[in-house]
Design a protein around this motif. Structure first.
Motif, mmCIF file in Angstrom:
data_model
loop_
_atom_site.group_PDB
_atom_site.id
_atom_site.type_symbol
_atom_site.label_atom_id
_atom_site.label_comp_id
_atom_site.label_asym_id
_atom_site.label_seq_id
_atom_site.Cartn_x
_atom_site.Cartn_y
_atom_site.Cartn_z
ATOM 1 N N PHE A 81 7.811 49.479 80.318
ATOM 2 C CA PHE A 81 9.078 49.679 80.416
ATOM 3 C C PHE A 81 10.016 49.293 79.115
ATOM 4 N N THR A 82 9.448 48.507 78.421
ATOM 5 C CA THR A 82 10.162 48.060 77.332
ATOM 6 C C THR A 82 9.242 47.698 76.174
ATOM 7 N N ASN A 83 10.032 47.266 75.196
ATOM 8 C CA ASN A 83 9.206 47.337 73.901
ATOM 9 C C ASN A 83 8.153 48.438 73.525
ATOM 10 N N GLY A 84 8.935 49.422 73.169
ATOM 11 C CA GLY A 84 7.962 50.863 72.722
ATOM 12 C C GLY A 84 7.377 50.443 71.422
ATOM 13 N N ILE A 85 6.503 51.542 70.943
ATOM 14 C CA ILE A 85 6.016 51.417 69.878
ATOM 15 C C ILE A 85 6.285 52.917 69.098
ATOM 16 N N ASP A 86 6.752 52.769 67.867
ATOM 17 C CA ASP A 86 6.973 53.950 66.947
ATOM 18 C C ASP A 86 5.440 54.101 66.354
ATOM 19 N N ILE A 87 4.814 55.239 67.049
ATOM 20 C CA ILE A 87 3.543 55.422 66.641
ATOM 21 C C ILE A 87 3.605 56.200 65.115
ATOM 22 N N ALA A 88 4.652 56.731 64.730
ATOM 23 C CA ALA A 88 4.659 57.317 63.347
ATOM 24 C C ALA A 88 4.630 56.079 62.514
ATOM 25 N N THR A 89 5.001 55.098 62.532
ATOM 26 C CA THR A 89 5.099 54.083 61.604
ATOM 27 C C THR A 89 4.214 52.788 62.096
ATOM 28 N N ALA A 90 3.741 52.563 63.115
ATOM 29 C CA ALA A 90 2.830 51.502 63.474
ATOM 30 C C ALA A 90 1.664 51.405 62.761
ATOM 31 N N SER A 91 1.152 50.306 62.108
ATOM 32 C CA SER A 91 -0.198 49.939 61.529
ATOM 33 C C SER A 91 -1.236 50.542 62.701
ATOM 34 N N GLU A 92 -2.428 50.951 62.313
ATOM 35 C CA GLU A 92 -3.299 51.195 63.226
ATOM 36 C C GLU A 92 -3.747 50.128 64.194
ATOM 37 N N SER A 93 -3.615 48.970 63.950
ATOM 38 C CA SER A 93 -4.168 47.844 64.761
ATOM 39 C C SER A 93 -3.518 47.778 66.223
ATOM 40 N N PRO A 94 -2.207 47.719 66.151
ATOM 41 C CA PRO A 94 -1.387 47.684 67.420
ATOM 42 C C PRO A 94 -1.840 49.024 68.425
ATOM 43 N N LEU A 95 -1.962 50.310 67.542
ATOM 44 C CA LEU A 95 -2.276 51.449 68.291
ATOM 45 C C LEU A 95 -3.643 51.147 68.910
ATOM 46 N N ARG A 96 -4.551 50.803 68.184
ATOM 47 C CA ARG A 96 -5.915 50.617 68.749
ATOM 48 C C ARG A 96 -5.741 49.592 70.072
ATOM 49 N N ALA A 97 -5.094 48.467 70.006
ATOM 50 C CA ALA A 97 -5.010 47.551 71.243
ATOM 51 C C ALA A 97 -4.474 48.174 72.163
ATOM 52 N N GLU A 98 -3.475 49.177 71.928
ATOM 53 C CA GLU A 98 -2.897 49.862 73.258
ATOM 54 C C GLU A 98 -4.032 50.848 73.794
ATOM 55 N N MET A 99 -4.907 51.275 72.878
ATOM 56 C CA MET A 99 -5.975 52.322 73.500
ATOM 57 C C MET A 99 -7.154 51.545 74.340
ATOM 58 N N GLN A 100 -7.074 50.333 74.410
ATOM 59 C CA GLN A 100 -8.102 49.425 74.820
ATOM 60 C C GLN A 100 -8.145 49.845 76.529
ATOM 61 N N GLY A 101 -9.239 50.148 76.840
ATOM 62 C CA GLY A 101 -9.528 50.349 78.363
ATOM 63 C C GLY A 101 -8.773 51.585 78.828
ATOM 64 N N ILE A 102 -7.990 52.351 78.255
ATOM 65 C CA ILE A 102 -7.484 53.600 78.532
ATOM 66 C C ILE A 102 -8.313 54.750 78.794
ATOM 67 N N GLY A 103 -9.301 55.167 77.810
ATOM 68 C CA GLY A 103 -10.362 56.015 78.194
ATOM 69 C C GLY A 103 -9.523 57.490 78.117
ATOM 70 N N ALA A 104 -8.515 57.790 77.340
ATOM 71 C CA ALA A 104 -7.970 58.852 77.230
ATOM 72 C C ALA A 104 -8.029 59.726 75.898
ATOM 73 N N ASP A 105 -8.199 60.964 76.165
ATOM 74 C CA ASP A 105 -8.109 61.801 74.739
ATOM 75 C C ASP A 105 -6.714 61.776 74.184
ATOM 76 N N VAL A 106 -5.776 61.887 75.204
ATOM 77 C CA VAL A 106 -4.235 61.930 74.730
ATOM 78 C C VAL A 106 -3.282 60.842 75.244
ATOM 79 N N ILE A 107 -2.554 60.062 74.573
ATOM 80 C CA ILE A 107 -1.719 59.083 75.304
ATOM 81 C C ILE A 107 -0.390 59.590 74.990
ATOM 82 N N PHE A 108 0.563 59.808 76.358
ATOM 83 C CA PHE A 108 1.773 60.204 75.875
ATOM 84 C C PHE A 108 2.678 58.885 75.932
#
Length: 188
Positions: A81-108
């Motif tokens: 609900f809070t502290n969104g992430i700007d996927i256009a400008t974020a470095s790859e590291s926090p995006l990879r951290a958000e992917m952990q355990g998700i197992g999705a092809d697409v994360i909206f």
């Protein structure tokens, strides 16, 4: 409502969450004032059945379409609900951290209202943007489309004047009306 009749997968956003829980927004003062005014208006408009529907929406959802796995969340998987992430400008590291355990092809994701599509490894992050509070420098509404394995952001230019004229009917302070009108005309 239209959403209950037409939407198969939906998640609760931060404003939905705050509205149904009658909670406070943790925002800068100028944004908080707008959010509280629109929350109060929303509470005056919604029936108990509508509030129950919003309260029942999950904070995250999973779906499969055409063999692809989707994960939906308003802000980001680790904080729905809070502290969104700007996927256009974020470095790859926090995006990879958000992917952990998700197992999705697409994360909206959403929350930032900045439309973008970004690939990290084999996963696509998608922020469809916003239909009413765009934050990408233009007043156009945006949404994302998945079509047979292809992702695309669409922009819709529309005349905000009919909506702006209706702001006078919602019973909020004239200064708030003017700020909401400016958002509709110029974006955030």
């Amino acid at each position: 409502s239209w959403m209950r009749s037409n939407v198969k997968h939906a998640v609760r956003g931060d404003h939905d969450h705050i509205t149904v829980n009658r909670a406070e927004f943790v925002l800068p003062p100028e944004e908080r004032e707008l959010a509280l005014a629109t929350r109060d208006h929303t509470l005056r408009q919604l029936r108990p059945v509508d509030l129950a529907y919003l309260a029942a929406l999950p904070s995250t959802a999973r779906a499969e379409l055409g063999g692809a796995k989707f994960f939906l969340v308003h802000a980001k998987p680790s904080d729905p609900f809070t502290n969104g992430i700007d996927i256009a400008t974020a470095s790859e590291s926090p995006l990879r951290a958000e992917m952990q355990g998700i197992g999705a092809d697409v994360i909206f994701v959403g929350h930032t209202h900045v439309p973008a599509i970004r690939r990290v490894g084999n996963t696509h992050f998608v922020n469809p943007g916003s239909l009413g509070q765009p934050c990408h420098g233009l007043p156009s509404a945006t949404y994302a489309v998945w079509d047979d394995g292809h992702l695309q952001i669409h922009h819709i230019d529309y005349d905000p004047q009919p909506t702006i004229r209706k702001l006078g009917l919602i019973g909020v302070d004239p200064d708030i009306q003017a700020r909401l009108a400016e958002i509709l005309e110029k974006g955030m």
